[in-house]
Motif scaffolding. Sequence first.
Motif, short mmCIF file in Angstrom:
data_model
loop_
_atom_site.label_atom_id
_atom_site.label_comp_id
_atom_site.label_asym_id
_atom_site.label_seq_id
_atom_site.Cartn_x
_atom_site.Cartn_y
_atom_site.Cartn_z
N CYS A 7 5.09 2.74 3.09
CA CYS A 7 4.67 3.74 4.09
C CYS A 7 3.09 3.74 4.08
O CYS A 7 2.45 4.00 5.05
CB CYS A 7 5.15 5.24 3.47
N LEU A 8 2.59 3.69 2.86
CA LEU A 8 0.98 3.45 2.84
C LEU A 8 0.53 2.56 3.85
O LEU A 8 -0.41 2.85 4.74
CB LEU A 8 0.41 3.40 1.43
N LEU A 9 0.99 1.41 3.61
CA LEU A 9 0.52 0.13 4.31
C LEU A 9 0.84 0.26 5.78
O LEU A 9 -0.21 0.03 6.61
CB LEU A 9 1.26 -1.09 3.75
N ASP A 10 2.04 0.73 6.20
CA ASP A 10 2.34 1.08 7.64
C ASP A 10 1.26 2.11 8.30
O ASP A 10 0.84 1.91 9.35
CB ASP A 10 3.57 1.49 7.71
N ILE A 66 2.96 12.98 6.14
CA ILE A 66 2.11 13.81 6.07
C ILE A 66 1.58 13.86 4.56
O ILE A 66 0.17 13.97 4.36
CB ILE A 66 2.57 15.31 6.39
N TYR A 67 2.38 13.37 3.59
CA TYR A 67 1.95 13.54 2.12
C TYR A 67 0.83 12.26 1.96
O TYR A 67 -0.13 12.44 1.40
CB TYR A 67 3.26 13.06 1.19
N HIS A 68 1.21 11.18 2.44
CA HIS A 68 0.40 9.81 2.43
C HIS A 68 -1.09 10.09 3.61
O HIS A 68 -1.98 9.58 2.80
CB HIS A 68 1.26 8.86 2.95
N ILE A 69 -0.86 10.69 4.61
CA ILE A 69 -2.09 10.95 5.34
C ILE A 69 -3.01 11.79 4.37
O ILE A 69 -4.23 11.73 4.32
CB ILE A 69 -1.59 11.71 6.64
N ASN A 70 -2.45 13.10 3.97
CA ASN A 70 -3.27 14.04 3.05
C ASN A 70 -3.77 13.15 1.82
O ASN A 70 -5.05 13.33 1.58
CB ASN A 70 -2.46 15.23 2.72
N LYS A 114 1.77 -4.01 -5.19
CA LYS A 114 3.04 -3.61 -5.13
C LYS A 114 3.86 -3.52 -6.46
O LYS A 114 4.50 -2.55 -6.66
CB LYS A 114 3.97 -4.15 -3.94
N SER A 115 3.82 -4.52 -7.15
CA SER A 115 4.16 -4.66 -8.30
C SER A 115 3.41 -3.83 -9.38
O SER A 115 4.30 -2.96 -9.97
CB SER A 115 4.06 -6.09 -9.03
N PHE A 116 2.30 -3.74 -9.17
CA PHE A 116 1.67 -2.52 -10.23
C PHE A 116 2.07 -1.22 -9.88
O PHE A 116 2.33 -0.50 -10.89
CB PHE A 116 0.15 -2.50 -9.76
#
Length: 146
Positions: A7-10, A66-70, A114-116
Amino acid sequence: MRLDYDCLLDLMLCVEETCTVRKMVVLYDVELLDRMEGHLYPLGKKPQLNDYQKALLAKYSNEMIIYHINYCVADELFVLYSKQLDEIKICDLTPKGHKFVGLLRSKTIGEKVKSFLKANGTATIQSLVEFSFSELASLVKKTFGA
């Protein structure tokens, strides 16, 4: 809620690909839009979602987006133009955001990040940024023997 790497990457790629000098990303809190119809917006007059938001919503919940945007705004990865009750306008990625998304796009570093995140389920975006920057430094050291 936990960070979701995909989600973060997209979301970051969406901002990078959409924003120009004269165009920003406009995203809506669709749950608030639905609740506000008839109050804030006359019936049938609520804003229409852009194709990029529809694509994000096909993969992730409104709440997750919304969470990732914030989070990206708070960690200074996005340049925020404005945030209102139901609408968020993002001008662009910050220089730090551009560097981070560039590193995530790299298979070598992206997979390690991603593994981290999987290994440290409570990781923050800041810790992911720092981890990716340190992986870049290690890669440079290995490559150039510095």
